[in-house]
Write a protein that holds these residues in place. Structure first.
Motif: not given
Lengths: 234, 234
Positions: A65-67, A69-70, A73-74, A77
């Motif tokens: 996963l990149t970015e 913010v993402a 958030q991940y 969770n």
């Protein structure tokens, strides 16, 4: 469960935010530092992981996963982290954090980065003197950003999105710190509410904050000693 | 429950995305069109609602929210909309949508908007001829964006983040459509996979897509008839 792999370079603002975030939340990770200065992010091995050639990136047991913010958030969770970082149960509280996270890309992030870029990176790459017209335009945009951070986001709250620190504060302070690197922190510290907020956030995020920002403090010293003659132009 | 108030102008890409989204999902709303062309967004009444003076904005029974991405995510939670738009149960699927939503700000959104801005808005505001150097630089950046849309996001899937349409496709196509307004759609349609994806998305979002884009089709006709002599410079 295989350990989370974290690809980052503390030269990058979102990398610093993410690095701090995993440390603050005691998430075990495999350290995959990527040296931007030696172009490791453009080499084949890293390009296979992130074709956009940017850090930070995570690899969670094969889930890449990149970015920033993402990723944050991940992780909230994935590890069911405290709600104050990024609310999941209260959808209105989550929406207010999302509002800042989306606003910041073209505002806090872009404009603080451009002040730094025009003062340090572009002159270094082009071997040309600093373009003060551009710097001053970007400074005006930072003034616009700081005004909205105060009046639109912070208002009378202790943190940008509520009574406790959230990922909005974390990402915001990392972008503003680009200004400290070039002795331009007055651009946000001149606003007493934002100055007080910044001190509150740094205190809340320490000692991880200072650890992640060692490189900024070194850049700041270096900038003063090497660029000082240019100040005469100001 | 008071009806959702939607402040928008179909001149703005994120407004078109949101307008389509509420219509596609049959969310009842009170129509609060804000005329950007007559400066309604800068007047006191609207500035009280959004001090940043941008559309779209929603007001859900007194809960005011700006930023199209944050609004769409909120509506997905608020009305428990189908998971394919924005996943909530599958955290990895959600993370991949978030990855695109964060990437797009400085990529799809900024660069397509800048092509349009340099061809239409800046010459109109400054009364100066089009700066083709800037336009060509922005076109190169769009080429970079289209390549990543294909190789990094779409890959072999029918939609950017999976087998069904998501808010990533919705926001992406609205930004790319800025190119259609200035007859530059070849910048993305030259990539056969992206062209096929765009056709798939438009079909999936119709008839709401065409309704929201009437203004783009009119701009496109107008651009051809009024700017045609400038094409000689290309």
């Amino acid at each position: 469960m295989s350990k989370l792999k974290l690809y980052y370079d503390l030269m990058s603002q979102p990398s610093r935010a993410l690095y701090m975030f995993v440390k603050l939340n005691r998430i075990p990770f495999e350290d995959k530092a990527v040296a931007l200065r030696s172009g490791e992010h453009k080499q084949e091995a890293f390009t296979k992981i992130n074709p956009v050639q940017l850090v930070p990136v995570i690899d969670d047991g094969g889930f890449v996963l990149t970015e920033s913010v993402a990723i944050i958030q991940y992780l909230c969770n994935r590890y069911d982290l405290p709600e104050h970082w990024y609310p999941r149960k209260d959808i209105k509280a989550q929406a207010k954090v999302n509002e800042y996270l989306n606003w910041q890309h073209a505002n806090t992030r872009m404009n603080c980065a451009m002040v730094f870029r025009h003062l340090v990176i572009i002159p270094r790459e082009t071997k040309k003197p600093v373009d003060w017209e551009q710097v001053n335009m970007m400074k005006k945009r930072v003034a616009f950003v700081v005004n909205h951070l105060d009046k639109t986001f912070l208002k009378e709250k202790p943190y940008l999105c509520g009574s406790e620190v959230s990922v909005a504060d974390l990402l915001c302070i990392c972008e503003l710190m680009q200004l400290n690197a070039v002795h331009e922190e007055q651009l946000y510290e001149s606003n007493p509410k934002i100055k007080a907020w910044a001190e509150r956030v740094k205190k809340r995020l320490n000692p991880e904050f200072d650890e992640a920002h060692q490189i900024v403090y070194r850049l700041r010293d270096l900038y003063k000693s090497t660029i000082a003659p240019s100040f005469a132009k100001l």
